[in-house]
Design an enzyme around this catalytic site. Structure first.
Site, PDB file in Angstrom:
ATOM      1  N   ASP A 131     -21.320  18.257 -12.188  1.00 39.24           N
ATOM      2  CA  ASP A 131     -20.106  17.225 -11.925  1.00 39.24           C
ATOM      3  C   ASP A 131     -19.362  18.036 -10.786  1.00 39.24           C
ATOM      4  OD1 ASP A 131     -19.457  14.090 -12.002  1.00 39.24           O
ATOM      5  OD2 ASP A 131     -17.109  15.866 -12.324  1.00 39.24           O
ATOM      6  N   HIS A 133     -26.474  11.807 -15.953  1.00 39.41           N
ATOM      7  CA  HIS A 133     -25.874  12.478 -15.100  1.00 39.41           C
ATOM      8  C   HIS A 133     -25.453  13.389 -16.017  1.00 39.41           C
ATOM      9  CE1 HIS A 133     -22.285  13.565 -13.152  1.00 39.41           C
ATOM     10  NE2 HIS A 133     -21.430  13.532 -13.757  1.00 39.41           N
TER      11      HIS A 133
END
Length: 325
Positions: A104, A302
């Site tokens: 991320d 994610h």
């Protein structure tokens, strides 16, 4: 959760003041950099696996998070300062070089660490967020074109105090919803309102799924994350987003620059952070000429190293073994 008792914790000096780290194993140094809204704990499955493979695995709390220092000034969270923290950690550990791996925001921090300090970071692994060289349009111009009448979450995060007012009254509940919104097994169905956007009179939380948590997130895991942010607040974490214009200016001299080190990219097929940036992935022959491993995990969201730890660990250890000695 594997062998967490074997992880050792300490803090080392850095330009931020101090950086907290969790360490396991011995051998070549592998620095692990988390994203938003997480902490060192997001690498709990990788620390023992990398240690078992013969590496010194070190997961940090990025400045503003966890037990690391939290400078008060918003501008103290610009990318060049985070890179300086990473360099300080490597040197504080008695090393001159390291492999850096990020997820991320941590992927962008890892990439820019490799870009700005290639003599320190000799290889770079990126999870979920592809490498995009500095430059291009100003971030505000990009975000303004997204979502139509709705507001992109990065824009929503810009005003100090605004997102904090949504999150901090119920940190645990907000985190649970945010994690679920971006997890493969709990994210909103196709066609449902996108949780990356905010309606003109709404909040991000309005679009979070309710019900069961994602399979990767135990009650204990959520307690760890919530406990950290209940103690620290969210401002330090959100200040990363509030420096994107400064980063654009700070890194202007590196516009279009490729990463030349041996590299890895892993993404999830259901992760917007990966799918929105397919053009960046297609550009890897130019932007990541040292790419050794690139793989999209089918049906993954994610939180890739937590959703699919066994696969990610295998990719990471195979890649590390293939790096030049």
């Amino acid at each position: 959760m594997q062998h967490i008792a074997e992880v050792t914790h300490r803090s080392v000096a850095s330009p931020a003041g101090r950086i907290h780290l969790a360490e396991q194993g011995s051998g070549p140094l592998v620095l692990l950099v988390h994203g938003f809204p997480e902490c060192w704990y997001s690498w709990r499955h990788q620390l023992p696996a990398l240690a078992a493979a013969g590496y010194r695995a070190v997961a940090i709390d990025v400045r503003g998070y966890g037990r690391s220092s939290k400078p008060a000034a918003t501008e103290a969270y610009r990318m060049v300062d985070l890179v300086a923290d990473n360099v300080a950690v490597v040197h504080a550990l008695g090393e001159e070089t390291a492999v850096v791996i990020g997820h991320d925001w941590g992927a962008t921090i890892a990439a820019d660490s490799a870009l700005l300090r290639p003599e320190v970071f000799t290889a770079v692994g990126l999870l979920s967020v592809p490498y995009t060289p500095p430059g291009g349009p100003r971030p505000s111009e990009v975000f303004a074109q997204m979502g139509g009448e709705e507001e992109f979450y990065v824009s929503y995060f810009q005003q100090p105090g605004r997102a904090e007012a949504e999150i901090e009254p119920d940190v645990r509940g907000w985190l649970a919803g945010f994690y679920a919104a971006l997890s493969a097994d709990t994210m909103p169905a196709p066609g449902a309102p996108d949780p990356h956007f905010v309606s003109p009179t709404g909040t991000l939380r309005d679009r979070f799924p309710t019900g069961r948590p994602p399979a990767w997130l135990s009650e204990h895991d959520l307690d760890v994350y919530a406990g950290e942010f209940e103690r620290t607040g969210l401002t330090g974490a959100l200040n990363r987003y509030r420096n994107m214009h400064r980063d654009w200016e700070d890194l202007a001299a590196h516009a279009g620059a490729p990463l030349l080190q041996p590299s890895l990219f892993l993404g999830g097929s259901l992760d917007a952070s990966t799918t929105w940036l397919t053009d960046a992935i297609d550009a890897y022959p130019v932007t990541l000429p040292g790419l050794i491993t690139s793989h999209i995990l089918d049906g993954c969201g994610h939180w890739i190293q937590q959703e699919r730890p066994a696969e990610v660990n295998r990719f990471l250890t195979d890649w590390l073994a293939a790096l030049p000695a």
